[in-house]
Design a protein around this motif. Structure first.
Motif, short mmCIF file in Angstrom:
data_model
loop_
_atom_site.label_atom_id
_atom_site.label_comp_id
_atom_site.label_asym_id
_atom_site.label_seq_id
_atom_site.Cartn_x
_atom_site.Cartn_y
_atom_site.Cartn_z
N GLY A 197 -43.70 12.06 45.50
CA GLY A 197 -43.49 11.24 46.68
C GLY A 197 -43.98 9.82 46.58
O GLY A 197 -43.84 9.04 47.52
N SER A 198 -44.54 9.45 45.43
CA SER A 198 -45.13 8.12 45.27
C SER A 198 -44.09 7.07 44.90
O SER A 198 -42.94 7.38 44.59
N THR A 199 -44.53 5.81 44.94
CA THR A 199 -43.71 4.68 44.52
C THR A 199 -44.29 4.12 43.22
O THR A 199 -45.49 3.83 43.15
N CYS A 200 -43.42 3.97 42.21
CA CYS A 200 -43.88 3.53 40.89
C CYS A 200 -43.09 2.31 40.44
O CYS A 200 -41.93 2.13 40.81
N ARG A 223 -39.76 6.90 44.45
CA ARG A 223 -39.19 5.58 44.20
C ARG A 223 -39.70 5.07 42.86
O ARG A 223 -40.93 5.00 42.64
N ILE A 224 -38.79 4.73 41.97
CA ILE A 224 -39.16 4.28 40.62
C ILE A 224 -38.43 2.97 40.35
O ILE A 224 -37.20 2.96 40.23
N ILE A 225 -39.18 1.89 40.28
CA ILE A 225 -38.60 0.56 40.09
C ILE A 225 -38.76 0.16 38.63
O ILE A 225 -39.88 0.00 38.13
N GLY A 226 -37.64 0.02 37.94
CA GLY A 226 -37.66 -0.43 36.55
C GLY A 226 -37.57 -1.94 36.49
O GLY A 226 -36.78 -2.56 37.22
N ILE A 227 -38.38 -2.54 35.62
CA ILE A 227 -38.47 -4.00 35.55
C ILE A 227 -38.26 -4.45 34.11
O ILE A 227 -38.97 -4.00 33.20
N SER A 234 -30.65 -1.74 32.88
CA SER A 234 -30.56 -1.16 34.23
C SER A 234 -29.89 0.21 34.22
O SER A 234 -30.40 1.17 34.81
N HIS A 235 -28.76 0.31 33.52
CA HIS A 235 -27.98 1.56 33.56
C HIS A 235 -28.75 2.72 32.96
O HIS A 235 -28.86 3.79 33.58
N VAL A 236 -29.31 2.52 31.77
CA VAL A 236 -30.00 3.64 31.13
C VAL A 236 -31.27 4.00 31.89
O VAL A 236 -31.64 5.18 31.99
N ALA A 237 -31.92 3.01 32.50
CA ALA A 237 -33.11 3.31 33.30
C ALA A 237 -32.77 4.20 34.48
O ALA A 237 -33.49 5.16 34.80
N LYS A 238 -31.64 3.91 35.12
CA LYS A 238 -31.22 4.74 36.26
C LYS A 238 -30.76 6.12 35.80
O LYS A 238 -30.95 7.12 36.51
N THR A 239 -30.20 6.20 34.59
CA THR A 239 -29.84 7.50 34.03
C THR A 239 -31.06 8.38 33.86
O THR A 239 -31.00 9.60 34.06
N LEU A 240 -32.19 7.77 33.50
CA LEU A 240 -33.41 8.52 33.23
C LEU A 240 -34.30 8.68 34.46
O LEU A 240 -35.34 9.32 34.38
N GLY A 241 -33.90 8.10 35.60
CA GLY A 241 -34.64 8.36 36.83
C GLY A 241 -35.01 7.18 37.68
O GLY A 241 -35.52 7.36 38.80
N ALA A 242 -34.80 5.95 37.21
CA ALA A 242 -35.13 4.79 38.04
C ALA A 242 -34.24 4.75 39.28
O ALA A 242 -33.05 5.02 39.20
N THR A 243 -34.82 4.39 40.39
CA THR A 243 -34.05 4.27 41.63
C THR A 243 -33.61 2.84 41.89
O THR A 243 -32.67 2.60 42.64
#
Length: 378
Positions: A197-200, A223-227, A234-243
């Protein structure tokens, strides 16, 4: 295998001096001495740390002795064992480990750390327990990178720096568990202890950062924010779980200010996977006061960054991690099991497969951001 107690001639990518491309040479790999294992390397990932030690020597990294065979993210088969080795037999599938686990030193006996002191000073200087390397070329000793050197068709490692894995594991995938994926994944699960439930926020979406994203997802983060400054991540990060994905170069303010506003006060967990001190400070400052935790993963040995006392006094936690907090010998086989059962993704990390003669091309792909992981197949 018919080569016991004999010198093996094979190919290896030799770094003759820092800052220069690798040269594929014929090298001689001596038989293992007491408590050592000689491996036939089948596959090796090309890690950013390999590139950094070659091209940032004296800048972000402390100088290493040369000539040197890099590579530390490999997998292979035991060719022979030295006197006193009982845990391995020729033919065993194994992953060599830059972090040992002897089970006897002060660190191994403590539940507080995954570090191990066995032969630490020697392997950091490119030699094994007796102060020498097992690899030579043109009559000259070739140093072994952190005691491993997987950019060689054969290598010799201490018995505590290798772990046996299941025989059906694909070596050109599980080799990634020797460093990058294990490090990032464990940074979230073991070191950060990310909560459901955390934000990362994960800073840097190379293989280590993407694995950290995967670890945050496995922990149940909401919530997982990739930077990253590379929009193609962006695409591969969202494939692996980034929101979400944020490119700092597209922002008009410092990234930590952007994240604090996006999250209404800061993230619960920030995982830094770049190895740049300015990014480390930004990651800490993006954390929520009172309970935010920042985990430093990106490897650098030189430089420093300052903190405002208030960044810590209000309750933030700043911590580091080495190999993602995994005890290497016992932890890596479990990660292999997770991959084989579908609980851990590895295939998505491999963007290129090349042979040893193309090692410099692999470095170019890495430096240009065009690859996540290139696997060298021997």
């Amino acid at each position: 295998m018919g080569t016991d107690n004999k010198v093996i001639r094979c190919r290896a990518a030799v770094a003759w001096e820092p800052g220069k491309p690798l040269c594929v040479e014929e090298v001689e790999v001596a038989p293992p001495k007491a408590h050592e294992v000689r491996l036939k390397v089948e596959a090796s990932g090309v890690c950013h740390t390999d590139w950094s030690y070659l091209y940032e020597c004296g800048k972000g990294m402390k100088p290493r002795p040369y000539p040197l065979v890099l590579g530390h993210e490999g997998a292979g088969v035991v060719e022979s064992v030295g006197p006193g080795v009982t845990a391995f037999s020729p033919g065993d599938k194994v992953i060599p480990l830059f972090l040992p686990q002897c089970g006897e030193c002060e660190c191994c006996l403590s539940p507080k750390t995954n570090l191990c002191l066995k032969n630490w000073e020697n392997t950091q200087q490119g030699v094994l327990a007796d102060g020498t390397s097992r690899i030579s070329c043109r009559g000259q000793q070739i140093y072994q990178f952190i005691g491993v050197s997987t950019f060689s068709e054969y290598t010799v490692v201490p018995e505590h720096n290798v772990t046996k894995i299941r025989p059906d594991a694909p070596l050109d995938r599980v080799c990634l568990l020797g460093c990058g994926v294990a490090t990032g994944y464990g940074a979230a699960l073991n070191s950060g202890k990310v909560e459901a439930g955390s934000t990362c926020a994960v800073f840097g979406l190379g293989a280590v950062g993407l694995a950290a994203v995967m670890g945050c997802k496995a922990a149940g983060a909401a919530r997982i924010i990739g930077i990253d400054i590379n929009p193609e991540k962006s695409h591969v990060a969202k494939t692996l779980g980034a929101t979400e994905f944020v490119n700092p170069r597209e922002q008009s303010r410092p990234i930590q200010e952007v994240l604090v506003e996006m999250t209404g006060g800061g993230v619960d967990y920030a995982i830094e996977c770049v190895g740049v001190t300015a990014v480390m400070r930004a990651a800490l400052e993006s954390c929520r006061a009172a309970w935010g935790t920042c985990v430093i993963v990106g490897w650098t040995e030189l430089g420093e960054f300052s903190l405002a006392p208030i960044d810590i006094l209000l309750g933030r936690t700043l911590k580091g991690t080495y190999f993602g907090g995994w005890q290497s010998v016992t932890g890596v086989p479990k990660l292999v099991e997770d991959y084989m059962s579908g609980r851990l993704q590895l295939d998505e990390f491999v963007t290129h497969t090349l042979d040893l003669e193309q090692i410099n091309q692999a470095f170019d792909l890495l430096a240009s951001g065009k690859s996540i992981r290139t696997v060298i197949k021997m």
